[in-house]
Design a protein around this motif. Structure first.
Motif, PDB file in Angstrom:
ATOM      1  N   GLN A 363       0.835  -1.195   0.000  1.00 47.69           N
ATOM      2  CA  GLN A 363       0.000   0.000   0.000  1.00 47.69           C
ATOM      3  C   GLN A 363       0.880   1.259   0.000  1.00 47.69           C
ATOM      4  O   GLN A 363       1.855   1.339   0.745  1.00 47.69           O
ATOM      5  CB  GLN A 363      -0.892   0.021   1.249  1.00 47.69           C
ATOM      6  CG  GLN A 363      -1.952  -1.083   1.267  1.00 47.69           C
ATOM      7  CD  GLN A 363      -3.139  -0.740   0.413  1.00 47.69           C
ATOM      8  OE1 GLN A 363      -3.093  -0.843  -0.813  1.00 47.69           O
ATOM      9  NE2 GLN A 363      -4.207  -0.292   1.040  1.00 47.69           N
ATOM     10  N   ALA A 364       0.502   2.213  -0.808  1.00 46.76           N
ATOM     11  CA  ALA A 364       1.233   3.486  -0.861  1.00 46.76           C
ATOM     12  C   ALA A 364       0.552   4.491   0.057  1.00 46.76           C
ATOM     13  O   ALA A 364      -0.661   4.685  -0.020  1.00 46.76           O
ATOM     14  CB  ALA A 364       1.270   4.010  -2.284  1.00 46.76           C
ATOM     15  N   TYR A 365       1.325   5.086   0.936  1.00 47.92           N
ATOM     16  CA  TYR A 365       0.759   6.059   1.870  1.00 47.92           C
ATOM     17  C   TYR A 365       0.329   7.329   1.144  1.00 47.92           C
ATOM     18  O   TYR A 365       1.074   7.878   0.329  1.00 47.92           O
ATOM     19  CB  TYR A 365       1.781   6.419   2.958  1.00 47.92           C
ATOM     20  CG  TYR A 365       1.274   7.479   3.919  1.00 47.92           C
ATOM     21  CD1 TYR A 365       0.372   7.153   4.920  1.00 47.92           C
ATOM     22  CD2 TYR A 365       1.664   8.806   3.772  1.00 47.92           C
ATOM     23  CE1 TYR A 365      -0.121   8.122   5.770  1.00 47.92           C
ATOM     24  CE2 TYR A 365       1.188   9.794   4.619  1.00 47.92           C
ATOM     25  CZ  TYR A 365       0.288   9.441   5.628  1.00 47.92           C
ATOM     26  OH  TYR A 365      -0.206  10.401   6.473  1.00 47.92           O
ATOM     27  N   VAL A 366      -0.910   7.795   1.452  1.00 48.56           N
ATOM     28  CA  VAL A 366      -1.427   9.026   0.864  1.00 48.56           C
ATOM     29  C   VAL A 366      -1.547  10.052   1.974  1.00 48.56           C
ATOM     30  O   VAL A 366      -2.199   9.790   2.996  1.00 48.56           O
ATOM     31  CB  VAL A 366      -2.820   8.796   0.214  1.00 48.56           C
ATOM     32  CG1 VAL A 366      -3.380  10.086  -0.340  1.00 48.56           C
ATOM     33  CG2 VAL A 366      -2.720   7.710  -0.866  1.00 48.56           C
ATOM     34  N   PRO A 367      -0.932  11.205   1.827  1.00 39.79           N
ATOM     35  CA  PRO A 367      -1.021  12.250   2.887  1.00 39.79           C
ATOM     36  C   PRO A 367      -2.473  12.585   3.218  1.00 39.79           C
ATOM     37  O   PRO A 367      -3.360  12.522   2.341  1.00 39.79           O
ATOM     38  CB  PRO A 367      -0.296  13.440   2.256  1.00 39.79           C
ATOM     39  CG  PRO A 367       0.639  12.823   1.288  1.00 39.79           C
ATOM     40  CD  PRO A 367      -0.056  11.631   0.733  1.00 39.79           C
ATOM     41  N   LEU A 368      -2.717  12.956   4.471  1.00 41.72           N
ATOM     42  CA  LEU A 368      -4.058  13.215   4.955  1.00 41.72           C
ATOM     43  C   LEU A 368      -4.805  14.255   4.097  1.00 41.72           C
ATOM     44  O   LEU A 368      -5.983  14.075   3.778  1.00 41.72           O
ATOM     45  CB  LEU A 368      -3.981  13.702   6.406  1.00 41.72           C
ATOM     46  CG  LEU A 368      -5.303  14.009   7.096  1.00 41.72           C
ATOM     47  CD1 LEU A 368      -6.217  12.797   7.134  1.00 41.72           C
ATOM     48  CD2 LEU A 368      -5.063  14.538   8.514  1.00 41.72           C
ATOM     49  N   ALA A 369      -4.131  15.292   3.703  1.00 41.06           N
ATOM     50  CA  ALA A 369      -4.792  16.362   2.947  1.00 41.06           C
ATOM     51  C   ALA A 369      -5.242  15.900   1.568  1.00 41.06           C
ATOM     52  O   ALA A 369      -6.088  16.533   0.942  1.00 41.06           O
ATOM     53  CB  ALA A 369      -3.851  17.554   2.823  1.00 41.06           C
ATOM     54  N   GLU A 370      -4.651  14.839   1.062  1.00 35.19           N
ATOM     55  CA  GLU A 370      -4.968  14.366  -0.285  1.00 35.19           C
ATOM     56  C   GLU A 370      -5.990  13.232  -0.328  1.00 35.19           C
ATOM     57  O   GLU A 370      -6.372  12.751  -1.385  1.00 35.19           O
ATOM     58  CB  GLU A 370      -3.679  13.910  -0.975  1.00 35.19           C
ATOM     59  CG  GLU A 370      -2.670  15.034  -1.156  1.00 35.19           C
ATOM     60  CD  GLU A 370      -1.360  14.531  -1.746  1.00 35.19           C
ATOM     61  OE1 GLU A 370      -1.370  13.419  -2.340  1.00 35.19           O
ATOM     62  OE2 GLU A 370      -0.342  15.229  -1.594  1.00 35.19           O
TER      63      GLU A 370
END
Length: 371
Positions: A363-370
């Motif tokens: 899984q690729a981490y996605v920043p909270l804002a995105e």
């Protein structure tokens, strides 16, 4: 790694407490048939804890120790009286009170062998006192502590009802306690061993075991059996009730067993006790319905009754409220839990199995804002 759902077929440890081999149950090598027929529950407790049957002198001293440790702390009685009566299961009360008992035991965290045996006596003596006290409090009555030494079985029935039981009732309850005392590495026993394998204390181990026993797939089964019998309420309604249950794919409690393939050896003793008690009390319908249910389940599903099935009608005919069935199971099984806890302490290794991961990967981490 070897993996199996529910740890079925996995041998997790070695033990000399009890065994199930070829559908024969033994405690410390003694057949359950002989123990159920000839022993008092106090003898079985001693056997499980010390690995041998007691002499007359040893048994007398052991009984005295149990009788001397029945009384509950006054603070715990007050706590029992403060609990809500409605919508609370006695197993939740028992779980809470056993945990609380540790607060009044100065040896609670002492893991010395002799300290553990003293705690074992206190726990075994006080657990039935907790159950009886709460049951009486729910009826608006004061808890009773016996003034005259009685057998373990008679003691509980006296604390519960306020009168010394007749010999038939005492013998029936004694036999039920003997039959439920231990059962190899069942769910609650395994839970107790996992807990104390961290070198946690005995009170924690028993509290954890009670939590596991509370579930309807373990200790709660006999309570569900009596609920079913009460709903059927007559032999003429057995067949239609079961056929509806089959059609709806409902589980019929009290039948089948993960370990036994040719029937639970304890069931025949409770079947006979159910026959005798229902005859004495004039409540033969419970036994007759049970026999009919057994015949139909055997015919339709190929399943045989386990220890929970006939214990339901036995406890009912002893005048015990249905929500106390599982706590009574705990009274008996405490003896086995303690035997296994003592054995775990003796040759301890932290119990830490593995799990096969079946979740998402990479899984690729996605920043909270995105997100």
């Amino acid at each position: 790694m070897v993996k199996t759902k529910g740890l079925e077929g996995v041998v997790a440890t070695t033990s000399s407490v009890s065994s199930i081999v070829d559908d024969v149950l033994t405690y410390r090598g003694y057949s359950i048939d002989d123990l159920a027929e000839y022993t008092d529950f106090e003898e079985v407790i001693y056997l499980l804890w010390y690995g041998k049957l007691p002499s007359l002198k040893q048994l007398a001293a052991f009984r005295n120790e149990l009788n001397e440790n029945v009384s509950l702390p006054s603070e715990l009685i007050a706590q029992l009286k403060s609990f809500p009566i409605k919508n609370i299961h006695p197993m939740a009360v028992l779980r809470t009170c056993v945990s609380a008992l540790a607060l009044y035991d100065k040896e609670a965290d002492d893991t010395d062998d002799q300290a553990n045996l003293r705690k074992a006596i206190r726990l075994q003596a006080k657990i039935p006192a907790i159950i009886a006290a709460y049951a009486r409090i729910c009826e608006g009555k004061e808890p009773i502590i016996p003034e005259v030494p009685l057998s373990f079985s008679a003691n509980f029935l006296y604390m519960l009802k306020g009168s010394i039981p007749d010999q038939t009732s005492e013998a029936a309850f004694n036999k039920a306690l003997v039959l439920h005392a231990d059962h190899e590495l069942n769910a609650s026993t395994f839970t107790s061993r996992v807990c104390v394998a961290t070198l946690s204390d005995m009170y924690s181990g028993i509290t954890a075991a009670i939590g596991a026993l509370k579930g309807p797939l373990h200790g709660g089964a006999n309570e569900r059996v009596m609920k079913m019998l009460s709903e059927i309420d007559g032999i003429d309604f057995v067949e239609p009730y079961l056929q509806r249950a089959f059609a709806n794919k409902e589980k019929i409690m009290g039948f089948g067993h993960r370990v036994y393939k040719n029937g639970d050896p304890r069931a025949k003793h409770l079947r006979e006790m159910s026959r005798l008690l229902t005859k004495v009390t004039g409540e033969g319908k419970w036994y007759n319905m049970s026999i009919k249910i057994e015949e139909i389940i055997r015919r339709e599903k190929g399943l045989l009754p386990n220890v929970d099935f006939y214990s339901a009608s036995v406890y009912h005919c002893l005048g015990i409220k249905h929500n106390l069935f599982t706590p009574i199971f705990a009274i008996s099984r405490t003896s086995g839990w303690i035997a296994h806890i003592l054995e775990q302490y003796e040759n301890n290794r932290l119990i830490r199995p593995r799990a096969e991961y079946i979740g998402l990967k990479h899984q690729a981490y996605v920043p909270l804002a995105e997100r």
